[in-house]
Motif scaffolding. Structure first.
Motif, mmCIF file in Angstrom:
data_model
loop_
_atom_site.group_PDB
_atom_site.id
_atom_site.type_symbol
_atom_site.label_atom_id
_atom_site.label_comp_id
_atom_site.label_asym_id
_atom_site.label_seq_id
_atom_site.Cartn_x
_atom_site.Cartn_y
_atom_site.Cartn_z
ATOM 1 N N ILE A 1 12.897 44.459 -20.525
ATOM 2 C CA ILE A 1 13.544 43.448 -19.689
ATOM 3 C C ILE A 1 14.725 44.053 -18.938
ATOM 4 N N LEU A 2 15.485 44.918 -19.600
ATOM 5 C CA LEU A 2 16.689 45.491 -18.988
ATOM 6 C C LEU A 2 16.406 46.691 -18.097
ATOM 7 N N LYS A 3 15.181 47.227 -18.152
ATOM 8 C CA LYS A 3 14.862 48.426 -17.379
ATOM 9 C C LYS A 3 15.126 48.257 -15.881
ATOM 10 N N PRO A 4 14.670 47.172 -15.241
ATOM 11 C CA PRO A 4 14.969 47.018 -13.811
ATOM 12 C C PRO A 4 16.470 46.925 -13.526
ATOM 13 N N PHE A 5 17.208 46.284 -14.427
ATOM 14 C CA PHE A 5 18.647 46.164 -14.224
ATOM 15 C C PHE A 5 19.340 47.523 -14.354
ATOM 16 N N ARG A 6 18.867 48.338 -15.290
ATOM 17 C CA ARG A 6 19.436 49.678 -15.419
ATOM 18 C C ARG A 6 19.138 50.497 -14.171
ATOM 19 N N PHE A 7 17.913 50.348 -13.639
ATOM 20 C CA PHE A 7 17.543 51.063 -12.417
ATOM 21 C C PHE A 7 18.451 50.635 -11.268
ATOM 22 N N LEU A 8 18.634 49.308 -11.126
ATOM 23 C CA LEU A 8 19.521 48.814 -10.073
ATOM 24 C C LEU A 8 20.947 49.308 -10.277
ATOM 25 N N GLY A 9 21.369 49.346 -11.527
ATOM 26 C CA GLY A 9 22.702 49.846 -11.827
ATOM 27 C C GLY A 9 22.869 51.299 -11.430
ATOM 28 N N ARG A 10 21.833 52.100 -11.694
ATOM 29 C CA ARG A 10 21.916 53.512 -11.303
ATOM 30 C C ARG A 10 21.924 53.647 -9.792
ATOM 31 N N VAL A 11 21.046 52.899 -9.127
ATOM 32 C CA VAL A 11 20.969 52.989 -7.668
ATOM 33 C C VAL A 11 22.266 52.505 -7.044
#
Length: 166
Positions: free
Chosen positions: A115-125
């Motif tokens: 669930i948090l994977k997309p949010f982590r990706f957005l956070g990195r980007v």
């Protein structure tokens, strides 16, 4: 059979059950410790809590069933119940339940990870984007400071300039 002997045997059997109950209660702590590891201080606090609650429960049981008289065979009965439960059931049961709960915990953590994977990706980007924007603003502010210093130095009017002009 004499009525008093039957009462004493029932009390002894009850003490055996209390020994089993006390170890089941402790096994709950053992299972929780295997699912959620903790430090020595918290384990010490849990053990203190266990022994405090256990002693109050044992005292209450002795008071209700034996008028508060502590008898050697009552303690022997509890010890026998603990020994039987520990040697026959405790370790495999703790392993089974803790293993099952650890699998559930692992599954829940995996789902949370997904669930948090997309949010982590957005956070990195966005984090990289923000750092680039921050670096750009930093360069701009440094350049503005340099320009202001330069402008400040060139706009200073000296006494000799006043005399020449005035």
């Amino acid at each position: 059979m004499n009525k008093e002997i039957f009462i004493e045997l029932a009390f002894f059997g009850n003490c055996v059950l209390w020994g089993i109950y006390l170890l089941i209660f402790y096994d709950v702590f053992r299972i929780i410790r295997r699912v959620f590891p903790r430090g020595a201080i918290l384990i010490g606090i849990e053990d203190l809590l266990y022994w405090t609650v256990s002693s109050v429960l044992i005292f209450r049981m002795m008071y209700q069933q034996n008028n508060g008289i502590i008898r050697g065979f009552a303690i022997l009965g509890m010890f026998l119940g603990m020994l039987l439960y520990h040697n026959l059931i405790s370790d495999p049961l703790v392993e089974l339940i803790a293993g099952f709960l650890n699998k559930i915990k692992g599954g829940i953590l995996y789902i949370i990870h997904l669930i948090l994977k997309p949010f982590r990706f957005l956070g990195r980007v966005t984090g990289h984007g923000f750092s680039r924007v921050f670096k750009l603003f930093k360069k701009i502010s440094i350049n503005i400071r340099k320009l202001l210093k330069k402008h400040k130095k060139s706009s200073k009017i000296t006494v000799s300039d006043k005399e020449k002009g005035g």
